[in-house]
Design a protein around this motif. Structure first.
Motif, PDB file in Angstrom:
ATOM      1  N   UNK A 215       0.621  -1.783   0.241  1.00 18.99           N
ATOM      2  CA  UNK A 215       0.115   0.452  -0.077  1.00 18.99           C
ATOM      3  C   UNK A 215       0.272   0.838  -0.009  1.00 18.99           C
ATOM      4  N   UNK A 216       0.228   2.073  -0.237  1.00 20.88           N
ATOM      5  CA  UNK A 216       0.941   3.900  -0.519  1.00 20.88           C
ATOM      6  C   UNK A 216       0.146   4.560   0.319  1.00 20.88           C
ATOM      7  N   UNK A 217       0.415   5.540   0.339  1.00 17.84           N
ATOM      8  CA  UNK A 217      -0.989   6.794   0.940  1.00 17.84           C
ATOM      9  C   UNK A 217      -0.352   7.384  -0.546  1.00 17.84           C
ATOM     10  N   UNK A 218      -1.759   8.942  -0.376  1.00 16.35           N
ATOM     11  CA  UNK A 218      -1.197   9.870  -1.893  1.00 16.35           C
ATOM     12  C   UNK A 218      -2.571  10.666  -1.225  1.00 16.35           C
ATOM     13  N   UNK A 219      -2.825  11.600  -2.125  1.00 14.09           N
ATOM     14  CA  UNK A 219      -3.271  12.702  -1.875  1.00 14.09           C
ATOM     15  C   UNK A 219      -4.878  12.931  -0.755  1.00 14.09           C
ATOM     16  N   UNK A 220      -5.138  11.977  -1.191  1.00 18.18           N
ATOM     17  CA  UNK A 220      -6.459  11.204  -1.279  1.00 18.18           C
ATOM     18  C   UNK A 220      -6.438  10.058  -0.623  1.00 18.18           C
ATOM     19  N   UNK A 221      -6.802   9.646  -0.927  1.00 13.72           N
ATOM     20  CA  UNK A 221      -7.130   7.905   0.226  1.00 13.72           C
ATOM     21  C   UNK A 221      -6.355   7.129   0.015  1.00 13.72           C
ATOM     22  N   UNK A 222      -5.565   6.383   1.066  1.00 12.33           N
ATOM     23  CA  UNK A 222      -4.650   5.393   0.410  1.00 12.33           C
ATOM     24  C   UNK A 222      -5.196   4.093  -0.992  1.00 12.33           C
TER      25      UNK A 222
END
Length: 197
Positions: free
Chosen positions: A129-136
């Motif tokens: 997984x990775x974080x994004x500016x919105x939902x991970x």
């Protein structure tokens, strides 16, 4: 390539099975029991040494489309998440779908087959997984077959790749081990432990 799976279990059942309470930051409800690319699903990850269950979107974004399956483990696109144990996760599943590569003789259409692990009503794919500016976001690993794909229950339907299903005793290893040890788990799950419908 698996692009649809079901999670026919309540969030509470998932949390109990994986010993992972909800991460309150990512605890949005999931409205359906199937998960499709770009839609929300659950991922179990480690946070400060303990498992938590988070809602994430399935697929790493790439040119506007979600990339759902990880096959080339050395690709720079995936490598940073694979190397970092904190970005590995377990993807809870109750069954997954593969389409036949060849059309059915009687209809001329491809058929959908569903696979499950009867001894494990909830099982887990090896995910990242990775974080994004919105939902991970999350994706999960797939692997090839040792020998003839047609000898494997999934390979007989879809010979290109199979999702990496983890044995429960390997969950912590996937979430914590160094990269080489973790990737040694990227093998096909035994056919005799699976069922197809």
């Amino acid at each position: 390539m698996c692009n649809l799976y079901n999670l026919r279990a309540s969030r509470e059942e998932v949390n109990r099975h994986f010993k992972a309470p909800d991460d309150p930051r990512f605890a949005a409800r999931i409205e359906k029991d199937y998960v499709a690319p770009g839609k929300p699903g659950l991922a179990v990850r480690e946070k400060e040494g303990a498992r938590v269950t988070s809602t994430m979107l399935w697929g790493f974004p790439f040119h506007g489309k979600p990339v759902t399956n990880v096959r080339n483990y050395t690709s720079p696109f995936w490598k940073s998440a694979l190397v970092n144990a904190e970005q590995r996760c377990l993807v809870p599943v109750t069954e997954f779908q593969e389409w036949s590569d060849a059309p059915m003789p009687e209809t001329g259409k491809r058929r959908a087959f569903w696979f499950r692990v009867p001894s494990e009503p909830i099982f887990a794919f090896a995910g990242i997984w990775r974080p994004t500016e919105g939902d991970p976001v999350f994706s999960f690993l797939t692997c090839g077959y040792d020998g003839d794909p047609s000898a494997h229950i999934v390979g007989a339907v879809h010979p290109k790749a199979c999702p990496v299903i983890l044995h429960p005793e390997d969950y912590d290893r996937w979430l914590r081990a160094d990269l080489d040890d973790a990737l040694s788990l990227a093998v096909t799950f035994p056919s005799q432990l699976m069922a197809m419908s």
